[in-house]
Scaffold this motif. Structure first.
Motif, short mmCIF file in Angstrom:
data_model
loop_
_atom_site.label_atom_id
_atom_site.label_comp_id
_atom_site.label_asym_id
_atom_site.label_seq_id
_atom_site.Cartn_x
_atom_site.Cartn_y
_atom_site.Cartn_z
N UNK A 51 0.80 -1.44 -0.02
CA UNK A 51 -0.02 0.06 -0.01
C UNK A 51 0.80 1.18 0.05
N UNK A 52 0.89 2.18 -1.03
CA UNK A 52 1.64 2.95 -1.23
C UNK A 52 1.21 4.42 -0.87
N UNK A 53 1.49 5.06 -0.08
CA UNK A 53 0.84 6.52 0.54
C UNK A 53 1.51 7.48 -0.37
N UNK A 54 1.09 8.78 -0.06
CA UNK A 54 1.53 10.06 -0.54
C UNK A 54 2.36 10.97 0.06
N UNK A 55 2.94 10.29 1.05
CA UNK A 55 3.97 11.09 1.86
C UNK A 55 5.35 11.60 1.05
N UNK A 56 5.50 12.97 1.17
CA UNK A 56 6.53 13.64 0.35
C UNK A 56 7.77 12.86 0.71
N UNK A 174 5.51 4.79 2.33
CA UNK A 174 4.87 6.31 2.08
C UNK A 174 3.94 6.89 3.07
N UNK A 175 3.89 6.30 4.22
CA UNK A 175 2.98 6.68 5.31
C UNK A 175 3.82 7.56 6.36
N UNK A 176 3.92 8.79 6.67
CA UNK A 176 4.55 9.37 7.78
C UNK A 176 3.45 10.12 8.42
N UNK A 177 2.11 10.10 8.18
CA UNK A 177 1.17 10.58 8.75
C UNK A 177 1.28 11.93 8.92
N UNK A 178 1.29 12.61 7.63
CA UNK A 178 1.56 14.10 7.47
C UNK A 178 2.95 14.74 7.77
N UNK A 183 2.39 14.77 -1.15
CA UNK A 183 2.29 14.96 -2.71
C UNK A 183 1.23 15.51 -3.36
N UNK A 184 0.10 14.98 -2.73
CA UNK A 184 -1.09 15.37 -3.48
C UNK A 184 -1.66 16.64 -3.18
N UNK A 185 -1.05 17.64 -2.53
CA UNK A 185 -1.53 19.02 -2.34
C UNK A 185 -0.58 19.75 -1.37
#
Length: 220
Positions: A51-56, A174-178, A183-185
């Motif tokens: 599961x690939x998150x969008x964390x920068x 890619x999950x660092x909980x913000x 990367x999506x905004x």
């Protein structure tokens, strides 16, 4: 200008029935567009999933090969910032809570697209008509709202959904909980309706209880 899938739909009896179901909350009619959720168990059984998150912060890693080594690669929303060395190349399943421009679906080319949000009024008819469409059970979001006392993020819904399926391993990249933003905004944590501290705590509890779930540190 990007066009959403509904921009190309000509009204039909099916379209009108779908629009009415969205407005009235008729889950049975909407679910008829979806692959039965129970059928996903056969696809997941005995397989690994990334599961690939969008964390920068994921962009600073070289986790792409590990991601693509999974049997199924799952991405979120428009899955921005994909570079093979850090993010991998494949997208097998896509969870979204936003309307997707046609070019995003063409680019990602997922075999399955999951509508994650309990906000059914945002669901596009064009997306629901896509081959491989899955309507994520509203009960998953409802349960998470109770636990988190906040609206769950798409990534949180995806993680809970994958844990409900018989995968042998579930890796979260890619999950660092913000911590590094998304990367999506360009919004900060205070500008989104999610409680990322609560989500971090819940994911850690899930990983303790379910040994299949592994959180791969974004900077590892």
């Amino acid at each position: 200008m990007s066009k959403n899938l509904t921009d190309i739909i000509t009204p039909t009896p099916g379209w009108m029935r779908f629009q009415l179901a969205k407005r009235t909350g008729d889950e049975a009619v909407l679910a008829a567009f979806s692959l039965p959720f129970d059928a996903l168990a056969d696809e997941a059984k005995g397989k690994t999933v990334a599961l690939v998150g969008n964390a920068r912060s994921l962009a600073n890693t070289e986790q792409g090969a590990q991601i693509d080594a999974a049997d199924i690669v799952v991405r979120l929303n428009t899955a921005p910032g994909r570079v093979t060395i850090s993010h991998g190349a494949r997208t097998d399943w896509l969870f979204t809570s936003v309307r997707l421009p046609r070019e995003v679906l063409r680019d990602l080319d997922p075999a399955r697209v999951f509508w994650a949000s309990s906000k059914r009024k945002r669901l596009d008819y064009g997306l629901a008509k896509c081959p491989g469409f899955v309507l994520t059970p509203v009960s998953i979001s409802a349960d998470l709202i109770v636990v988190l006392d906040a609206r769950p993020s798409t990534g949180m819904i995806a993680a809970a959904t994958l844990c409900a399926l018989p995968f042998t391993q579930i890796r979260m990249h890619g999950f660092d909980f913000f911590s590094s933003l998304s990367l999506s905004g360009h919004r900060a944590a205070k500008d989104v309706p999610h409680d990322f501290d609560a989500e971090r705590g819940l994911i850690m509890e899930m990983a303790q209880a379910d040994k299949r779930l592994k959180i791969i540190k974004p900077r590892a």
